[in-house]
Write a protein that holds these residues in place. Structure first.
Motif, PDB file in Angstrom:
ATOM      1  N   ASN A 134    -104.145 125.939  91.356  1.00  0.00           N
ATOM      2  CA  ASN A 134    -104.637 125.546  90.032  1.00  0.00           C
ATOM      3  C   ASN A 134    -105.135 126.733  89.206  1.00  0.00           C
ATOM      4  O   ASN A 134    -106.248 126.706  88.671  1.00  0.00           O
ATOM      5  CB  ASN A 134    -105.770 124.520  90.224  1.00  0.00           C
ATOM      6  CG  ASN A 134    -106.118 123.815  88.932  1.00  0.00           C
ATOM      7  OD1 ASN A 134    -105.276 123.673  88.052  1.00  0.00           O
ATOM      8  ND2 ASN A 134    -107.365 123.396  88.796  1.00  0.00           N
ATOM      9  N   PRO A 135    -104.329 127.772  89.094  1.00  0.00           N
ATOM     10  CA  PRO A 135    -104.843 128.969  88.422  1.00  0.00           C
ATOM     11  C   PRO A 135    -104.925 128.804  86.909  1.00  0.00           C
ATOM     12  O   PRO A 135    -104.158 128.036  86.318  1.00  0.00           O
ATOM     13  CB  PRO A 135    -103.803 130.037  88.776  1.00  0.00           C
ATOM     14  CG  PRO A 135    -102.540 129.266  88.949  1.00  0.00           C
ATOM     15  CD  PRO A 135    -102.936 127.940  89.532  1.00  0.00           C
ATOM     16  N   LYS A 136    -105.861 129.518  86.348  1.00  0.00           N
ATOM     17  CA  LYS A 136    -105.920 129.632  84.890  1.00  0.00           C
ATOM     18  C   LYS A 136    -105.179 130.907  84.558  1.00  0.00           C
ATOM     19  O   LYS A 136    -105.699 132.004  84.758  1.00  0.00           O
ATOM     20  CB  LYS A 136    -107.376 129.703  84.437  1.00  0.00           C
ATOM     21  CG  LYS A 136    -107.530 129.770  82.920  1.00  0.00           C
ATOM     22  CD  LYS A 136    -108.980 129.681  82.524  1.00  0.00           C
ATOM     23  CE  LYS A 136    -109.120 129.555  81.018  1.00  0.00           C
ATOM     24  NZ  LYS A 136    -110.514 129.331  80.632  1.00  0.00           N
ATOM     25  N   GLU A 183    -104.948 135.376  76.387  1.00  0.00           N
ATOM     26  CA  GLU A 183    -104.812 135.469  74.932  1.00  0.00           C
ATOM     27  C   GLU A 183    -104.327 134.138  74.411  1.00  0.00           C
ATOM     28  O   GLU A 183    -103.853 133.286  75.150  1.00  0.00           O
ATOM     29  CB  GLU A 183    -103.787 136.552  74.590  1.00  0.00           C
ATOM     30  CG  GLU A 183    -102.495 136.329  75.345  1.00  0.00           C
ATOM     31  CD  GLU A 183    -101.362 137.184  74.864  1.00  0.00           C
ATOM     32  OE1 GLU A 183    -101.470 137.786  73.798  1.00  0.00           O
ATOM     33  OE2 GLU A 183    -100.347 137.243  75.552  1.00  0.00           O
ATOM     34  N   GLY A 184    -104.481 133.967  73.119  1.00  0.00           N
ATOM     35  CA  GLY A 184    -103.798 132.877  72.439  1.00  0.00           C
ATOM     36  C   GLY A 184    -104.330 131.503  72.747  1.00  0.00           C
ATOM     37  O   GLY A 184    -103.660 130.518  72.471  1.00  0.00           O
ATOM     38  N   GLU A 185    -105.520 131.413  73.312  1.00  0.00           N
ATOM     39  CA  GLU A 185    -106.062 130.071  73.480  1.00  0.00           C
ATOM     40  C   GLU A 185    -106.801 129.685  72.222  1.00  0.00           C
ATOM     41  O   GLU A 185    -107.948 130.057  71.998  1.00  0.00           O
ATOM     42  CB  GLU A 185    -106.977 129.997  74.706  1.00  0.00           C
ATOM     43  CG  GLU A 185    -107.743 128.704  74.819  1.00  0.00           C
ATOM     44  CD  GLU A 185    -106.891 127.432  74.718  1.00  0.00           C
ATOM     45  OE1 GLU A 185    -107.347 126.426  75.193  1.00  0.00           O
ATOM     46  OE2 GLU A 185    -105.779 127.436  74.137  1.00  0.00           O
ATOM     47  N   ARG A 197     -95.211 130.246  84.859  1.00  0.00           N
ATOM     48  CA  ARG A 197     -95.671 129.851  83.525  1.00  0.00           C
ATOM     49  C   ARG A 197     -97.160 130.147  83.418  1.00  0.00           C
ATOM     50  O   ARG A 197     -97.899 130.019  84.386  1.00  0.00           O
ATOM     51  CB  ARG A 197     -95.414 128.354  83.334  1.00  0.00           C
ATOM     52  CG  ARG A 197     -95.720 127.811  81.947  1.00  0.00           C
ATOM     53  CD  ARG A 197     -95.367 126.325  81.879  1.00  0.00           C
ATOM     54  NE  ARG A 197     -96.128 125.564  82.866  1.00  0.00           N
ATOM     55  CZ  ARG A 197     -97.316 125.011  82.624  1.00  0.00           C
ATOM     56  NH1 ARG A 197     -97.858 125.110  81.440  1.00  0.00           N
ATOM     57  NH2 ARG A 197     -97.959 124.356  83.573  1.00  0.00           N
ATOM     58  N   THR A 200    -100.623 129.026  82.340  1.00  0.00           N
ATOM     59  CA  THR A 200    -101.197 127.707  82.080  1.00  0.00           C
ATOM     60  C   THR A 200    -102.136 127.716  80.876  1.00  0.00           C
ATOM     61  O   THR A 200    -102.602 126.664  80.455  1.00  0.00           O
ATOM     62  CB  THR A 200    -101.984 127.192  83.299  1.00  0.00           C
ATOM     63  OG1 THR A 200    -102.997 128.141  83.625  1.00  0.00           O
ATOM     64  CG2 THR A 200    -101.083 126.966  84.486  1.00  0.00           C
ATOM     65  N   VAL A 201    -102.415 128.896  80.348  1.00  0.00           N
ATOM     66  CA  VAL A 201    -103.241 128.958  79.142  1.00  0.00           C
ATOM     67  C   VAL A 201    -102.358 129.011  77.897  1.00  0.00           C
ATOM     68  O   VAL A 201    -102.489 128.204  76.989  1.00  0.00           O
ATOM     69  CB  VAL A 201    -104.183 130.177  79.178  1.00  0.00           C
ATOM     70  CG1 VAL A 201    -105.006 130.243  77.897  1.00  0.00           C
ATOM     71  CG2 VAL A 201    -105.091 130.094  80.387  1.00  0.00           C
ATOM     72  N   THR A 202    -101.435 129.944  77.896  1.00  0.00           N
ATOM     73  CA  THR A 202    -100.609 130.146  76.700  1.00  0.00           C
ATOM     74  C   THR A 202     -99.325 129.318  76.722  1.00  0.00           C
ATOM     75  O   THR A 202     -98.670 129.174  75.692  1.00  0.00           O
ATOM     76  CB  THR A 202    -100.192 131.618  76.574  1.00  0.00           C
ATOM     77  OG1 THR A 202     -99.357 131.935  77.699  1.00  0.00           O
ATOM     78  CG2 THR A 202    -101.405 132.527  76.574  1.00  0.00           C
ATOM     79  N   HIS A 203     -98.971 128.830  77.904  1.00  0.00           N
ATOM     80  CA  HIS A 203     -97.721 128.094  78.106  1.00  0.00           C
ATOM     81  C   HIS A 203     -96.492 128.980  77.941  1.00  0.00           C
ATOM     82  O   HIS A 203     -95.375 128.486  77.841  1.00  0.00           O
ATOM     83  CB  HIS A 203     -97.628 126.867  77.194  1.00  0.00           C
ATOM     84  CG  HIS A 203     -98.635 125.818  77.526  1.00  0.00           C
ATOM     85  ND1 HIS A 203     -98.808 124.691  76.790  1.00  0.00           N
ATOM     86  CD2 HIS A 203     -99.541 125.743  78.535  1.00  0.00           C
ATOM     87  CE1 HIS A 203     -99.770 123.958  77.311  1.00  0.00           C
ATOM     88  NE2 HIS A 203    -100.240 124.580  78.364  1.00  0.00           N
ATOM     89  N   LYS A 204     -96.711 130.284  77.907  1.00  0.00           N
ATOM     90  CA  LYS A 204     -95.548 131.174  77.869  1.00  0.00           C
ATOM     91  C   LYS A 204     -94.875 131.166  79.235  1.00  0.00           C
ATOM     92  O   LYS A 204     -95.555 131.179  80.261  1.00  0.00           O
ATOM     93  CB  LYS A 204     -95.983 132.597  77.509  1.00  0.00           C
ATOM     94  CG  LYS A 204     -96.232 132.751  76.022  1.00  0.00           C
ATOM     95  CD  LYS A 204     -96.237 134.212  75.599  1.00  0.00           C
ATOM     96  CE  LYS A 204     -96.308 134.281  74.079  1.00  0.00           C
ATOM     97  NZ  LYS A 204     -96.461 135.623  73.547  1.00  0.00           N
ATOM     98  N   ARG A 221    -104.772 122.729  95.911  1.00  0.00           N
ATOM     99  CA  ARG A 221    -103.865 123.425  95.016  1.00  0.00           C
ATOM    100  C   ARG A 221    -104.563 124.654  94.439  1.00  0.00           C
ATOM    101  O   ARG A 221    -105.792 124.689  94.308  1.00  0.00           O
ATOM    102  CB  ARG A 221    -103.426 122.501  93.875  1.00  0.00           C
ATOM    103  CG  ARG A 221    -102.534 121.340  94.323  1.00  0.00           C
ATOM    104  CD  ARG A 221    -101.196 121.834  94.894  1.00  0.00           C
ATOM    105  NE  ARG A 221    -100.349 120.753  95.380  1.00  0.00           N
ATOM    106  CZ  ARG A 221    -100.246 120.369  96.656  1.00  0.00           C
ATOM    107  NH1 ARG A 221    -100.969 120.982  97.597  1.00  0.00           N
ATOM    108  NH2 ARG A 221     -99.433 119.394  97.004  1.00  0.00           N
ATOM    109  N   HIS A 250     -98.949 130.758  86.811  1.00  0.00           N
ATOM    110  CA  HIS A 250     -98.775 129.669  87.760  1.00  0.00           C
ATOM    111  C   HIS A 250     -97.323 129.609  88.185  1.00  0.00           C
ATOM    112  O   HIS A 250     -96.423 129.545  87.343  1.00  0.00           O
ATOM    113  CB  HIS A 250     -99.181 128.349  87.079  1.00  0.00           C
ATOM    114  CG  HIS A 250     -99.294 127.193  88.023  1.00  0.00           C
ATOM    115  ND1 HIS A 250     -98.899 125.923  87.683  1.00  0.00           N
ATOM    116  CD2 HIS A 250     -99.769 127.103  89.284  1.00  0.00           C
ATOM    117  CE1 HIS A 250     -99.127 125.100  88.714  1.00  0.00           C
ATOM    118  NE2 HIS A 250     -99.654 125.800  89.680  1.00  0.00           N
TER     119      HIS A 250
END
Lengths: 420, 203, 101, 1004
Positions: C48-50, C97-99, C71, C73-77, C46, C53
């Motif tokens: 599996n990007p940071k 940002e926003g982690e 989406r 996968t860090v900010t869930h935006k 997979r 996604h």
């Protein structure tokens, strides 16, 4: 780099000097231009790998790089459960090696990891659970690893908070017990390894994010970092929660997805739960030495690199735990947090070579990361030192996916959901 | 045909009829089982005019095509479930003739009707606290501005899948719930309504 | 908890959905002609990007349709939502940002 | 006798006295009191002992940040640990005790620990207790006993908790001047507003002072504002509602306390819940959560009587309670000058204000000067007297470096000290929302920077401490939130207040004193709750724990029940000081949810006990219950396990049921079996993909067994699918996989096979299934149906017919999971019970016997049929199970096919399904028993497989078992060992088929 030994005597001596004379637990050196081995990720596994490289294999020209502070990844945010009560022989061998090492770890490192073998009680709630428990119990017993079967009354004696009444929402039909398992102080493990590795000459380089790899002719030559290029003969990737990102930089993919797992603790109360209680419904629970109830959970249902988590999962775990231990109802959640787990497709770790020569990977521990820190580092250091996998890690190579030789603890452990 | 009385509703075992009152008094929540609705599942392509026309001809009204909306004729109410799926609620509850008629009308089209009368039952929820009680288990915004009278939506209520329908007069929600979950959901509703008072009414 | 705009039903709470993982994974046309490694790549590997996604979600407790979500996968935006069969939208890679670790 | 109660003023109701007990002593307070204010009014100075050193402690704060006054509250099913006295509204009969001390906070034996405090610096436990190894568990026993605060309640919780979802345009967190202004503006604009505030009474800081708004008392403005808000139908006020957590996509959890202020409720339960967890989705969020005052770090700054200055104001003005008779103010900013004025107005002697600043300025300072209170500028408190209650302080001038003293100490008698080190905006929720913090060097605090979600901070939590600013910002936030949701109503004008200029703040991480930090006897606490001192922070830095997270974890800074609301920033400042770094360089640790602790019971809600999991029941459930069935659960379904008769145990009942089926006819409720209706011209194409065998040749009215694989080649499910019509099939799945198999096919259809014309409908619940099995099944069915030809030729095994059974329209499948002649009669679920009754009646003369799932398992195991979760566990291929015959050799592809040829799949030593017959026929092996090829005397003993199914077969008069064994098929005939707990059993490997190997009974 001799370090003063920690003991009650050194503590008393230093008390007389108002504790002004303690020295730092580890240095903060600038990176050298080249190391024999670079370990990426100063978490539990990375630090233990470095320590055993130096201690067992005499390789001290080692740097452990981390993008943040050392011990700041999953070792700093897990629920600290240590056990080896797995199902398959391959897993049992690996985890039990680790569990055995835990028992002497404080003295080995001269740093009290507060490992407390207070027993792991895994509850059985139904027929499927009974079958799974029997199978696991027998597998462990025949492997020579401690495991016991408990009746509900024995569960009650060990963990009086557990509701064993037959009419309970999740009735307790019994449990397995692994007495040698327990909990530890998570930060102490990272700090203890860091201090001990540092004393052997290993460089811990914090805030040194790896931005790329120098690969020539299929062989790794070093790492690009925010502090510049650092050459290396061998590079070991041990960045739990981040391995996918590094693998991408090195040009390969892994059968791994990163997901958030939450944990939470209650306010501290006086001791009332002396063992670790785990249930497949699911939740896990222990009471820390500080008095906090530590709740473990299953992973969140989608890929995430966020150390947060959602409410629905907290609701579910709270309901599960309160149903089985009703006394939790009036205690309060003090704090919750998340960690990023790299979960492999068979939820077993991946240890060994990568498609890049000279680059090794140790990842995909999922929920098994903390307990395996000593054994994983010990076995993995063997691989790096000798360029040959240790027997314990042989079944866990990346090549098992192409062959189909998966070690699917999850599927076989009764939590099999055919259609996930 | 077997005797009608042999046919048991999903909540027959609760003896709701004996609890039913005409005047709920100051109960905040009024529940009933609407046991006698026929249900037909209808599948077909909303983009296929032939399908829509055939169904409209059979039903006497056009299927609702906008999400979360309902269309109704005299004896049949059609709920939008998805871009190619509708549920028809039929009075009386023998849905079989309608399904057969539809099947006939849809011959040659990629469409199908399945009788689902017994797959689900319907729990009626009314009373001044109805929205408050549903909010305890349903993530939908049921405020009149977001869920006006005559709307329907599929969602969760507690741990059961439901189709929620708010009648045109705004007076009652109908919950279409899978039969095997009906007993659980009824108990959940009584529990959730306890702080407002619960009464049972007839259908 | 995410608010996901089902392309059929409108915005709904995350609990109504199920995530089916990475999207746009093509099944090999002729599996019998590819290597074990290539097959394993399809079955197990997979991205599996940071960050950004592309994944598939299904409105399990609603209309039961699958659809595509882009989406972070860090900010869930949620950057984009589109229907199956539609092409991946062109989106910038986000800055992380926003982690709030 | 409330010695410290003011004769007038405050929000308490002196006409409603309330009796309560604290540490066994009776006291009296008033309605409107908190336990803390009532204790203060009663001059109770020591309320508890500290976490580590057991130092006597008094009340410090008036709100959620209180670090000391934690109590054990109530008893029995209402008992609560670690309740915060400042948050407990007084009720009549309240009974509380201090935590972490024995026998009482005044005389605490644990205080002996304090004597050794020099030996117990931060992290001491990492350095010792390692030898001898055996003793660690003993050491730990005492460490555990010493840790923890209150005691977990023993009785089951008498209360119930409610949860609900809520949706709004604007959620306002905090009901002070900023929050009220925001709610009012948004509400006037027409927004759906939820305003939640942790306090019983809305008004926030206005309740603690006497500031004016719009030229009248501020509390009048609050009252008018609340009247207006209450009149708005779309505004919901949630007093006693704490916004606990802020999640992604503007989703927030609010915990509302419903009955705590009333004390134990006689009718506690779902009808009168203790609390409600609101799960709020807000389009916009306004955070107006106020600020927490910082303490100052000086020698023995934890003594009872040393309080936050703002808290002193709250006790005086809101609760009419004074902390003592003579009080000094110690500050580094202007705000505490108001405290001095309030103290003086309440009749407290104020001998001096000690100010760290060389030249205090600002309005309040001027007022204090005019009042004639002595201001000791550029002075520090350098020691305090009174371990169990302040008796006096010593103050001294500060030298120009700010690091030392410039003169001799002077003693001032006082019984309390009001301290202010400035204010920290309560940025907890902002930080949880992933907003980034900025550091404001003027205010010396972190303030909200860039928002991440649809959120706006207003008022003190935004670093705006003046009332005028709070009102203006709150209003503006309300206006913009409403606008952002597209609302256009008129929000009105902001309320106004006088803007009062304040002097600057003098930041000193630790106050200079007689000895350097860590050297003298005195302790300089940065985190009172967790007994963390400035010396601990310095030690952490010395030892290399320099990152804020390292220092926090090493010293446990901010990790107590208050989560560092007071101590966190103070500790970070001490860390920055030790490192010689700036605050932004040091940063903060992460603000974790919840803002204040929430009961697990509230998070669980009603999903406990009988409602923990839906119990799915079949239409015949009532019959099973009245027949005395013992139930077992399969997933969420409840199914009869067996039907014991008088005097029968499970073993006897199951044997009887099995023999009845083999010898006559049995009846079973098969309704839970998964049923999926498949219609459309491409049904066969789909079946050819999802099953390993080929489906094109199946005739209408016929059934076929299918095996479903994942793409990894592992068996996921098996079952029988019937062809009902030209393009119409009905698939049966195992009970547990009904939903999974449905989604599996839907996923492929929707994602990959977009052009396939197939509709799937789950019809599991549509049909009730009555299964009759046994040699007399046909005879029985013949009694019940006239329109189905039951002859073997007309209705052979693996076929389906429609007709009427007991006059009920039915679909009858001749399929078998027992190895007997067997019919599964499907009728509309509503007729299930009627059919069951009819079959039972007709079956009487055949001796019909209901049988449950356990008998089914025995019967299917005799035939070697597979069970999901036993033989099929996600790690077996069809080849492992001996299902080669079900794998089409002709089909080019099917799901999972490619995986079957991988190297590990074709190994001969894979675990394969075999039968197992114990040498002693009476021994029934436990399922899960491990199988050993070569027995050794002691572990480790390599295993070659395990038992998946094991039963006593009544028809064979012996035990049987199925097992997965490495290379098992080639080993058939060999003897293996099963080392059980108490003995080792020998068994022979056989074919996995024990009864009627030719299948004659099936086809009878």
């Amino acid at each position: 780099m001799p370090r003063p030994r920690y003991s009650i005597f050194s503590l008393a001596r230093n008390a007389l000097a108002y504790h002004q004379n303690w020295t730092e637990a580890w240095r903060s050196p600038a990176p050298k231009p080249h190391y024999k081995v670079i370990i990426v990720g100063a978490g539990g596994h990375g630090l233990s790998t470095a320590y055993y490289l130096a201690k067992e294999h005499g390789i001290t020209d080692v740097a452990v790089l981390d993008k943040g502070w050392l011990g700041g990844g999953n070792v700093a945010r897990n629920t600290t459960i240590v056990r080896s009560d797995y199902l398959f022989g391959e897993s049992i061998a690996l985890y039990d090696k680790s569990l055995s090492m835990w028992h002497d770890l404080s003295r080995e490192l001269n740093f009290n990891t507060m490992f407390s073998p207070r027993g792991i009680v895994k509850l059985i709630h139904n027929r499927d659970g009974q079958r799974e428990a029997e199978r696991r119990f027998n597998a462990l017993r025949l492997a020579g690893v401690d495991s016991e079967m408990l009746t509900p009354l024995q569960v009650k004696r060990l963990a009086p908070m557990v509701d064993i009444s037959p009419g309970a929402a999740h009735p307790v039909l019994g449990a397995t017990l692994q007495r040698r398992g327990g909990i530890a102080r998570h930060d102490a493990v990272a700090w203890g390894y860091a201090r001990a590795a540092d004393a052997l000459g290993v460089d811990m380089i914090q805030h040194c994010e790896v931005t790329g790899f120098r690969i020539e002719g299929g062989r790794v030559k070093g790492v690009e970092t925010v502090q510049g290029f650092i050459g290396a003969d061998a590079v070991a990737l041990v960045p739990a929660g981040h391995v996918g990102v590094l693998a991408a930089k090195a040009g390969f993919r892994l059968p791994i997805e990163s997901v958030t797992m939450q944990a939470m603790v209650s306010e501290p109360v006086k001791p009332c739960l002396d063992t670790v209680v785990m249930s497949p419904i699911p939740f896990s629970l222990s009471q820390s030495d500080k008095g906090e109830f530590v709740f473990g959970m299953s992973t969140e249902p989608y890929n995430s690199y966020s150390q947060r988590g959602t409410l629905p999962h907290i609701e579910e775990i709270s309901a599960n735990a309160v149903s089985v231990l009703p006394g939790l109802s009036r205690l309060r959640m003090l704090r919750k947090w998340g960690g990023v787990l790299d979960v492999s497709r068979d939820v077993s770790p991946i240890m060994g070579r990568t498609p890049v020569e000279g680059m090794y990977v140790n990842c995909g521990w999922g929920t098994g990361g903390f307990k395996s820190i000593p054994g994983s580092g010990w076995a993995f250091s063997h691989m790096i030192a000798q360029d040959r996998p240790h027997d314990l890690m042989l079944p866990f190579g990346l090549d098992r996916f192409a062959a189909g030789a998966l070690i699917d603890e999850h599927a076989a452990s009764g939590s099999f959901e055919a259609f996930k | 045909m077997p005797e009608r009385y042999l046919r048991q509703s999903a909540l027959a075992h609760l003896g709701l009829e004996s609890r039913a009152v005409d005047d709920p008094g100051d109960a905040g929540l009024v529940l009933c089982e609407r046991a006698h609705l026929g249900k037909v599942g209808l599948r077909g392509d909303a983009g296929d005019k032939g399908f829509l026309d055939a169904v409209a001809k059979e039903l006497g009204f056009a299927l609702p095509l906008r999400p979360n909306t309902v269309a109704a004729g005299e004896d049949v109410t059609a709920f939008w479930l998805g871009p190619n799926e509708w549920l028809l609620a039929v009075i009386p509850y023998e849905g079989t003739p309608l399904a057969e008629d539809l099947d006939k009308a849809l011959t040659g089209l990629h469409a199908g009707a399945t009788v689902l009368t017994d797959s689900r039952t319907v729990i009626g929820v009314s009373g001044p606290a109805a929205r408050d009680v549903l909010a305890k288990g349903c993530p939908l915004d049921l405020h009149p501005s977001a869920f006006p009278s005559g709307s329907c939506a599929q969602s969760l209520l507690a741990k059961a899948d439901v189709l929620i329908y708010l009648h045109e007069d705004g007076g009652r929600f109908d919950l279409y719930v899978p039969r095997s979950y009906a007993d659980y959901l009824w108990r959940w509703l009584e529990d959730a309504g306890a702080e407002y008072g619960v009464a049972v009414s007839g259908d | 908890m995410l608010l996901i705009e089902c392309p059929f039903c409108g915005p709904r709470a995350e609990v109504e959905f199920r995530c089916s993982g990475e999207g746009h994974i093509a099944r090999p046309e002729t599996p019998e002609n590819i290597s074990d490694e290539a097959w394993a790549d399809y079955v197990y590997m997979r991205t599996n990007p940071k960050g950004l996604h592309f994944e598939r979600w299904m409105h399990q407790h609603g209309c039961r349709r699958w659809f595509c979500v882009a989406r972070d996968t860090v900010t869930h935006k949620i950057r984009a939502i589109y229907k199956l069969g539609e092409a991946k939208p062109a989106l910038d890679e986000p800055k992380t940002e926003g982690e709030g670790a | 006798m409330q010695r410290n109660r003011l004769s007038e003023g405050g929000r308490i109701d002196r006409s409603r006295p309330l009796k309560f007990t604290f540490n066994g002593r009776p006291y009296e307070g008033f309605a409107g009191d908190t336990l803390a204010s009532a204790l203060l009014a009663n001059d109770v100075r020591v309320v508890g002992r500290s976490f580590k050193y057991h130092r006597p402690r008094g009340i410090v704060a008036a709100g959620v940040e209180e670090p000391n006054a934690l109590v054990q509250l109530g008893e029995g099913g209402f008992e609560e640990a670690n309740a915060r006295a400042t948050q407990i509204e007084l009720y009549d009969g309240l009974d509380a005790d201090s935590v972490n001390c024995w026998p009482s906070p005044d005389l605490d034996f644990g205080a002996i620990v304090g004597r050794f405090s020099r030996l117990l610096p931060a992290g001491f436990y990492y350095k010792t207790f390692m030898w001898p190894p055996k003793l660690w568990m003993t050491y730990e026993h005492f460490i555990r006993r010493a840790a923890g605060l209150g005691k977990a309640p023993k009785a089951p919780d008498a209360d119930a908790y409610d949860k609900r979802w809520a949706h709004c345009d604007v959620l306002v967190a905090g009901g002070g001047p900023a929050g009220l202004s925001a709610a009012l503006a948004a509400g006037r604009a027409g927004a759906r507003v939820i305003l939640a505030d942790e306090q019983a009474e809305l008004g926030g800081a206005l309740l603690n002072g006497h500031e004016e708004i719009d030229d009248r008392p501020g509390l009048d403005w609050v009252a008018d504002t609340l009247d207006e808000l209450r009149a708005m139908p779309e505004v919901r006020l949630l007093p006693r509602g704490t916004v606990a957590s802020y999640y992604d996509h503007n989703f927030l959890a609010v915990y509302e306390r419903l009955t705590d202020h009333l004390g134990p409720q006689a009718d506690a339960g779902p009808g009168n819940p203790r609390g409600r967890l609101w799960k709020v989705r807000a389009k916009q969020v306004v955070l107006a959560t106020g600020a927490h005052e910082r303490p100052l770090v000086f020698a023995d700054n934890d003594r009872p009587g040393i309080m936050l200055a703002g808290a002193v104001c709250a006790y005086l003005n809101r609760y009419g309670a004074r902390p003592g008779q003579a009080g000094v103010v110690f500050t580094n900013n202007d705000s505490a000058y108001r405290t001095a004025l309030d103290m003086a107005a309440a009749g407290i002697a104020v001998p001096a204000i000690v100010d760290l600043r060389p030249d205090p300025g600002g309005d309040a300072v001027q007022e204090v000067r005019e009042r004639g209170i002595e201001i000791l500028a550029n002075h520090a408190v350098v020691s305090v007297a009174g371990a169990k209650g302040l008796r006096g302080i010593e103050v001294a001038p500060i030298d120009p470096s700010g690091k030392g003293l410039a003169g001799d100490p002077r003693r001032i008698a006082c019984d309390h000290l009001a301290v202010s080190g400035g204010w920290n905006p309560a940025v907890h929720l902002f930080s949880q929302s992933r907003g980034k913090l900025d550091f404001d060097t003027d205010l010396n605090c972190f303030v909200p920077g860039q928002s991440f979600q649809a959120e706006c901070s207003a008022g003190a939590c935004n670093g705006t401490f003046g009332l005028a600013g709070c009102l203006a910002e709150g209003h503006a936030a309300g206006v913009s939130a409403a606008e952002a949701t597209g609302l256009t109503g008129k929000p009105g004008k902001a309320a106004s207040a006088a803007d009062r200029p304040e002097g600057s703040i003098r930041h000193m991480p630790t106050v200079p004193g007689k000895h350097p930090v860590g050297r003298g006897k005195a302790k300089h606490f940065v985190d009172v709750q967790n007994d963390v001192t400035a010396a601990d922070i310095a030690l952490a830095v010395r030892e290399g724990y320099r990152s804020v997270e390292h220092a926090k974890r090493y010293t446990t800074l901010g990790m107590g029940p208050d989560q560092g609301k007071i101590g966190g920033m103070t500790g970070f400042a001490a860390l920055a000081d030790s490192l010689g770094a700036t605050m932004p360089e040091v940063g903060t640790t992460t603000f974790r949810p919840p803002y204040t602790p929430v009961p697990f019971g509230a998070i669980a809600g009603r999903d406990v006990g009988a409602l923990a999991d839906p119990a799915r029941t079949t239409p015949m459930h009532g019959w099973h219950v009245s027949a005395g069935a013992v139930f077992d659960s399969a997933g969420q379904w409840l199914l009869p396990d067996h039907y014991p008769r008088e005097g029968e145990d499970r073993r006897v009942a199951v044997r009887r049921e099995c023999l009845a089926v083999r010898g006559g006819v049995g009846i079973r409720d098969g309704s839970t079996l998964g049923k999926i209706d498949i219609q459309g011209p491409d049904a066969v194409r789909m079946l050819d993909w999802v099953y390993t065998n080929a489906w094109g040749s199946l005739g209408v009215g016929r059934c076929r067994y299918g095996v479903m694989l994942g793409e990894d080649g592992m068996v996921m499910d098996d079952g029988v699918t019937a062809r009902l019509g030209e393009d119409h099939y009905l698939m049966h799945t195992t009970t547990g996989n009904a939903a999974g198999a449905f989604w599996w096919m839907e996923e492929w259809l929707q994602n990959e096979w977009l052009d396939y014309k197939v509709w799937l409908t789950s019809v599991t619940e549509k049909w009730a299934v009555v299964n009759i099995a046994g040699p007399r099944a046909r005879d029985l069915l013949a009694e019940l149906t006239r329109d189905i030809d039951l002859s073997n030729d007309a209705f052979p095994h693996m076929s389906v017919r429609s007709g009427r059974v007991a006059e009920i329209p039915a679909r009858v499948f001749r399929v078998s999971f027992t190895g007997e002649l067997s019919y599964e009669i499907n009728v509309a679920a509503g007729f299930g019970l009627a059919l069951w009754n009819a079959v039972m009646l007709a079956g009487q003369r055949f001796g019909i016997t209901p049988f449950g799932t356990e008998a089914v398992h025995v019967l299917r195991a005799e035939k070697g049929y597979l069970a999901a979760g036993q033989e099929i566990d996600g790690t077996v291929t069809p080849l492992d199970l001996g299902l080669d015959w079900a794998i089409s050799k002709k089909k080019a592809d099917f799901l999972g096919k490619r995986s079957l040829t991988r190297s590990a799949m074709v190994r001969e030593d894979r675990k394969q399904l075999v039968g197992l017959l114990t040498k002693e026929p009476g021994i029934v092996l436990p399922e899960g028993a491990q199988i050993v090829g070569e027995l050794r005397a002691a572990p480790p003993i390599p295993t070659i497989g395990h038992v998946t199914s094991s039963y006593y077969s009544p028809i064979l008069g012996r035990s049987i078992a199925l097992a997965l064994v490495e290379g098992g098929r080639a080993r058939i005939g060999e003897t293996v060992s099963l080392p059980l707990r108490d003995r080792t059993v020998e068994a022979e490997l056989t074919k996995p088929l024990f009864y009627d190997p030719e299948g004659e009974r099936l086809h009878a």
